[in-house]
Design an enzyme around this catalytic site. Structure first.
Site, PDB file in Angstrom:
ATOM      1  N   THR A 209       0.981  -1.426   0.053  1.00  0.00           N
ATOM      2  CA  THR A 209       0.116   0.334   0.051  1.00  0.00           C
ATOM      3  C   THR A 209       0.659   0.703  -0.163  1.00  0.00           C
ATOM      4  OG1 THR A 209      -2.018   0.673   1.066  1.00  0.00           O
ATOM      5  CG2 THR A 209      -0.122   0.454   2.470  1.00  0.00           C
ATOM      6  N   THR A 210       0.294   2.528  -0.377  1.00  0.00           N
ATOM      7  CA  THR A 210       1.170   3.341  -0.185  1.00  0.00           C
ATOM      8  C   THR A 210       2.496   3.462   0.696  1.00  0.00           C
ATOM      9  OG1 THR A 210      -0.717   4.297  -2.460  1.00  0.00           O
ATOM     10  CG2 THR A 210       0.467   5.591  -0.619  1.00  0.00           C
TER      11      THR A 210
ATOM     12  N   HIS B 291      18.059  32.619  40.069  1.00  0.00           N
ATOM     13  CA  HIS B 291      16.823  33.445  39.955  1.00  0.00           C
ATOM     14  C   HIS B 291      17.672  34.656  39.055  1.00  0.00           C
ATOM     15  CE1 HIS B 291      14.058  31.853  42.721  1.00  0.00           C
ATOM     16  NE2 HIS B 291      15.037  30.978  43.609  1.00  0.00           N
TER      17      HIS B 291
ATOM     18  N   SER C 223      26.300  44.455  14.118  1.00  0.00           N
ATOM     19  CA  SER C 223      24.762  46.027  13.575  1.00  0.00           C
ATOM     20  C   SER C 223      25.740  46.717  12.050  1.00  0.00           C
ATOM     21  CB  SER C 223      24.997  46.051  14.589  1.00  0.00           C
ATOM     22  OG  SER C 223      24.615  47.337  14.632  1.00  0.00           O
TER      23      SER C 223
ATOM     24  N   LYS D 168      29.032  46.594  18.203  1.00  0.00           N
ATOM     25  CA  LYS D 168      28.516  45.326  18.463  1.00  0.00           C
ATOM     26  C   LYS D 168      28.943  44.542  17.736  1.00  0.00           C
ATOM     27  CE  LYS D 168      24.975  45.147  19.875  1.00  0.00           C
ATOM     28  NZ  LYS D 168      23.478  44.920  19.615  1.00  0.00           N
ATOM     29  N   ARG D 169      29.233  43.128  19.311  1.00  0.00           N
ATOM     30  CA  ARG D 169      29.276  42.267  18.532  1.00  0.00           C
ATOM     31  C   ARG D 169      28.417  41.015  19.411  1.00  0.00           C
ATOM     32  NH1 ARG D 169      34.880  39.347  20.638  1.00  0.00           N
ATOM     33  NH2 ARG D 169      34.301  36.809  20.422  1.00  0.00           N
ATOM     34  N   ASN D 170      27.280  40.653  18.252  1.00  0.00           N
ATOM     35  CA  ASN D 170      26.664  40.140  18.722  1.00  0.00           C
ATOM     36  C   ASN D 170      26.243  38.196  18.431  1.00  0.00           C
ATOM     37  OD1 ASN D 170      25.010  42.116  19.449  1.00  0.00           O
ATOM     38  ND2 ASN D 170      23.825  42.565  17.095  1.00  0.00           N
TER      39      ASN D 170
END
Lengths: 487, 460
Positions: free
Chosen positions: B107-108, B155, B278, B284-286
């Site tokens: 069957t399929t 926390h 950026s 920026k160094r993301n």
């Protein structure tokens, strides 16, 4: 019955922890005794409306109004019968009928289907919930207006990708909180307008058992209960409750965003905000120095639970045929839980925002630490005026990289550079990198949001802000069942 | 014209890897179906169920280059069946009417499910290989930083000293458990399917089980005579396992993201040479890869829910469940493999700033050993009283801007109870790391031993 009679197993009913998951007033709305009484009240409203239209005798309706009080019924028998019959409403109606004359009793639940009564009662519950939520949101919006106004000039560092980006002011941050809240208040209003409808259409929504006056009956019945009358039955059309659950999730998500921001900015290394602390609040059983932002954390927990319920609300939309128990019974849990959780959130957020500790000096410290590095754009324009923009870009690039490699301050390196010294004094350069000079249109943007916030606060209507009184409260306000238990 | 970001050709391989892209290539799917049909025919030919020459013809034509893909594409516009256009094209490719014996008694869904399992086998092998490679890299990190002190946080607040090695060892143990889960999966998951339309094998003849067993054996899969058309627990197990694996990856990536915040700056993901973070802020160094990992993991979690929903099958076939699974599994697999690939890259070049870890640990150096003081004072004062005493002193230190050590010295009771050596931890919080070094040692040993017994390649 076993000797153990565990009555508070769900966390919202815990004698110890319910305060973190629900508020007392919200729990009262969903009290199971009140639920039964609401069903009776809806039945009484039905009988009253039917009497007015001459469908049932006026005397029967009057008798039902008098007898439809839960305290007159045998609660234990109702409980036992629900277990035995697997029916949620009939045992209550049977118990009621037993206390009535034959003449009155035969007109109980006349032509209605169970879901008519229970859906209508659930909407009445939601109405009470929304009253509490609206009242709290009003307070929260008020706190946010105050915070935004107070801190409109409080310079701090803005962050993207978790990294320091450019200067901003704290008031602008809170303005985005307020702006989102105002939209959520509007969403809730609109959702409420669509949702506060009764249900009274009989077994498959044809009103067949109500006689020819059915539509007039629906109108009267709805009016008596303070609800709008829907055009057609919604037994298997749950978009109203799905919208409510989704709206609650969006609202909770917006409030949790605020809580999470406070949590993040309260880290020791950042230390710009702090949730309210008082002596006696204990952070850790083993580390006495801890001050944990547990209120903020709890808000996030509750928002996640509400989000999960919203998904179930969407599942409920897929109803089969004219009635589908599987969809409706999901709501008994999702609506109840989301309502209780949301009331807990708004209660906590009122406290957090009303008593938020803002460390303005640390905000300034944090922004000033990286002031020069983040002002390269401003410097480029400033220096470029004298030496040409392209030259300024090249110069700043060289010096920035040098600052990076040598860990020296960019400003010192610039001042040591004779190309700069020829044109600028130390004071001029220092002024050019002043963070307060680089907050763009923050002030104007804040004003726009504040104006919208103040406008909304003026439109408050107290009428819709009050939940209904519990019909089971005695004259002194205590539960009549509580008194009975004492006997 | 690629539409889905998985398939983008210009902004390529942001949400996929070349290896996984190749694995899920549409033509590769057809090849697996053809392989199934060829194998089935070969087995049936040998058992005399279909003519030998038919089996030979089908085997020789069950190759993509023998199929007219244009006519297959055209047929799909008309067909409501997922497989028939391909079967039809194969039948047409076979000479002398031998095409009649294609797909004989299957069957399929037998074909599609089995092909999916073949796919899944390769996916599991890739995930297994890369998870072990990640494990290896994290072991390196653990070894290098077994003695690197830092502050532990609960926390979001500074709690007590730990070592970075201990933090990474926790990651390591979690990944090892994922590897063990993967190792346990093949007998349940890598099971092919050949059961006929409603699972009775009615059309496969009396030797059905032999045919099916041998076909699966040749395909390198296990066989179970009971149909799985409506029993989707295997797919759900793989999906849930991937959801868990990517959640672990996200957790590690998030830790790097959080500890890479400017004010904390203890970790940083590697940035290749001149990569710009950026468009508007040159400084920026993301942590871009860490964030991509989070995105991929969230998608895997959401999609795995759909696969679990798909378990709720009705009767002997339920297309709503099945197709949902077919749509979800390739994405789940590609996203998991891609997230894994990213984290291997991140860990490989992870920048660990030991100085900064020490700096942060020393931020409130006398506070972060408050547990020790509680323990020490508790011995004489009793725990409750010690707790109250320390709470008072700590808040006095905070409000009067003293360090805790001074506050302890000024207090008559604590100055009497605490000796100089008791206060050593206040000056050197890095000494208060409990058994961190030993725990890390044991963890490394255990995992090294397990790695020696691991099979190199995951197989049935």
């Amino acid at each position: 019955m076993s000797a153990c009679n565990a009555q508070a197993s769900h966390i919202v009913d815990s004698r110890f922890f319910s305060g973190s998951y629900a508020t007392e007033e919200a729990r009262r709305i969903f009290c199971d005794l009140r639920r039964m009484q609401r069903w009776l009240d809806v039945e009484v409203a039905l009988a009253g409306s039917q009497a007015e239209l001459g469908i049932i005798p006026a005397a029967a309706a009057a008798a039902l109004a008098e007898t439809g009080r839960l305290e007159r019924l045998a609660i234990d028998a109702i409980h036992a019968d629900i277990v035995r019959t697997c029916h949620s409403l009939l045992p209550l109606l049977d118990a009621w009928q037993k206390t009535c004359t034959v003449e009155a009793g035969r007109f109980i639940h006349f032509g209605a289907t169970t879901q008519d009564i229970q859906d209508t009662a659930q909407i009445l519950e939601i109405k009470d919930v929304l009253a509490l939520i609206n009242r709290d949101l009003h307070s929260i919006a008020n706190e946010l207006v105050q915070l935004t106004d107070t801190y409109r000039d409080q310079v701090m560092i803005g962050r993207t990708h978790g990294q320091q980006a450019l200067p901003t002011v704290f008031g602008l941050k809170t303005a985005t909180w307020l702006d989102e809240l105002l939209r959520n208040m509007q969403r809730l209003d609109e959702c409420s307008g669509r949702t506060m409808v009764s249900q009274l259409f009989g077994g498959v929504g044809t009103m067949a058992a109500f006689g020819s006056n059915g539509i007039e009956l629906l109108r009267l019945f709805s009016k008596k209960l303070g609800l709008a009358d829907p055009l057609v039955a919604w037994h298997s059309t749950r978009d109203r409750t799905a919208e409510l659950l989704s709206t609650m999730a969006i609202l909770a998500g917006g409030l949790a965003r605020i809580a999470n921001e406070i949590y993040q900015l309260a880290r020791d290394e950042i230390c710009e905000l702090e949730e309210p602390f008082y002596m006696g609040k204990v952070g850790s059983s083993t580390m006495p120095h801890k001050r944990n932002p547990e209120l903020c954390e709890q808000v996030v927990v509750l928002a996640r639970l509400i989000k999960a319920n919203a998904m179930l609300g969407l599942d409920s939309l897929i109803n089969e045929h004219e009635r589908d128990y599987r969809a409706v019974r999901l709501e008994w849990v999702t609506i109840t839980d989301s309502s209780l959780f949301l009331c807990a959130i708004t209660g906590i957020m009122k406290n957090i925002l009303g008593n938020l500790v803002v460390h303005g000096n640390t905000m300034l410290d944090n922004v000033e630490k990286s002031a020069t590095l983040i002002s390269t754009e401003a410097l480029m324009f400033f220096i470029g005026d004298k030496i040409g923009k392209q030259k300024a870009h090249q110069l700043l690039y060289e010096v920035s990289m040098q600052a990076h490699d040598t860990n020296c301050s960019l400003l010192d390196l610039l001042l040591a550079d004779k190309r700069i010294r020829a044109h600028f004094s130390a004071a001029q350069l220092k002024k050019a990198v002043e963070p307060a000079g680089h907050v763009g249109l923050a002030g104007e943007l804040i004003d726009r949001v504040l104006a919208a916030g103040r406008k909304r606060l003026k439109t408050r209507t107290r009428k819709t802000d009050t939940a209904s009184l519990c019909p089971l409260a005695g004259k002194d306000g205590t539960c009549i069942f509580h008194n009975r238990k004492g006997k | 014209m690629p539409v889905h970001p998985i398939d983008f050709e210009i902004q390529a391989h942001i949400f996929s890897t070349p290896e996984l892209e190749k694995l899920f290539d549409e033509k590769k799917r057809f090849e697996r179906w053809l392989l199934f049909e060829a194998t089935l025919a070969a087995v049936q030919g040998e058992l005399g169920i279909i003519p030998r020459e038919a089996a030979a013809e089908i085997s020789s034509k069950a190759r993509l280059e023998c199929i007219d893909l244009h006519s297959v594409a055209a047929a799909y516009q008309q067909s409501r069946n997922s497989l028939l256009p391909v079967i039809k094209a194969l039948r047409q490719a076979c000479a002398n009417g031998m095409g009649e014996y294609v797909h004989y008694g299957a069957t399929t869904q037998d074909v599609l499910d089995t092909a999916h399992i073949l796919e899944m086998k390769e996916v599991l092998q890739i995930i297994y290989r890369d998870l072990r490679s990640l494990e290896d890299k994290i072991m390196g990190l653990v070894r290098s930083h077994q003695f690197t002190p830092m502050v532990g946080r609960t926390h979001g607040q500074q709690a007590l000293p730990i070592t970075f090695g201990l933090k990474a060892a926790v990651w390591l143990s979690e990944i090892r458990r994922h590897i063990e889960r993967l190792q346990a999966m093949p007998p349940r998951v890598l099971v092919g399917q050949l059961s006929g339309a409603v699972g009775t094998m009615a059309a496969l003849g009396t030797q059905a089980r032999q045919v099916a067993g041998e076909t699966m054996h040749r395909l390198g899969l296990l066989f179970s005579p009971i149909a799985r058309h409506t029993a989707r627990d295997s797919a759900a197990e793989a999906a849930c396992s991937f959801a868990m694996i990517t959640a672990t990856l996200e957790k590690i990536a998030n830790e790097i993201f959080q500890l890479g915040k400017t004010e904390i700056a203890e970790l940083a993901e590697p940035v290749p040479g001149k990569a710009m973070s950026s468009s508007t802020m040159p400084h920026k160094r993301n942590p871009v890869l860490c964030q991509r990992i989070a995105v991929l993991a969230r998608h895997v979690r959401a999609l795995s829910g759909l696969v679990v929903d798909g378990m709720v099958h009705e009767h002997e076939r339920d297309a709503r469940c099945l197709w949902s699974e077919w749509l979800a599994m390739p994405q789940i697999s590609v996203y998991t493999g891609t997230a894994l690939h990213y984290l291997v890259t991140v860990i490989d070049g992870l920048e660990v700033r030991k100085e900064r870890m020490r700096h942060n640990l020393y931020l409130h150096k006398d506070m972060v050993v408050s547990e020790w003081l509680l323990f020490r004072l508790g011995a004489t004062l009793g725990r409750m009283q010690a707790q109250e005493k320390l709470h008072d002193l700590i808040s006095r230190a905070r409000t009067e801007n003293l360090n805790l050590r001074e506050a302890l010295a000024r207090d008559e009771e604590t100055s009497r109870l605490l000796t100089g050596s008791d206060l050593e931890y206040l000056d050197k919080p890095e000494l208060y790391i409990g058994l961190a070094v030993e725990i890390v040692n044991e963890t490394l040993q255990e995992i090294e031993q397990k790695r020696r017994q691991d099979p190199e390649v995951l197989s049935v």
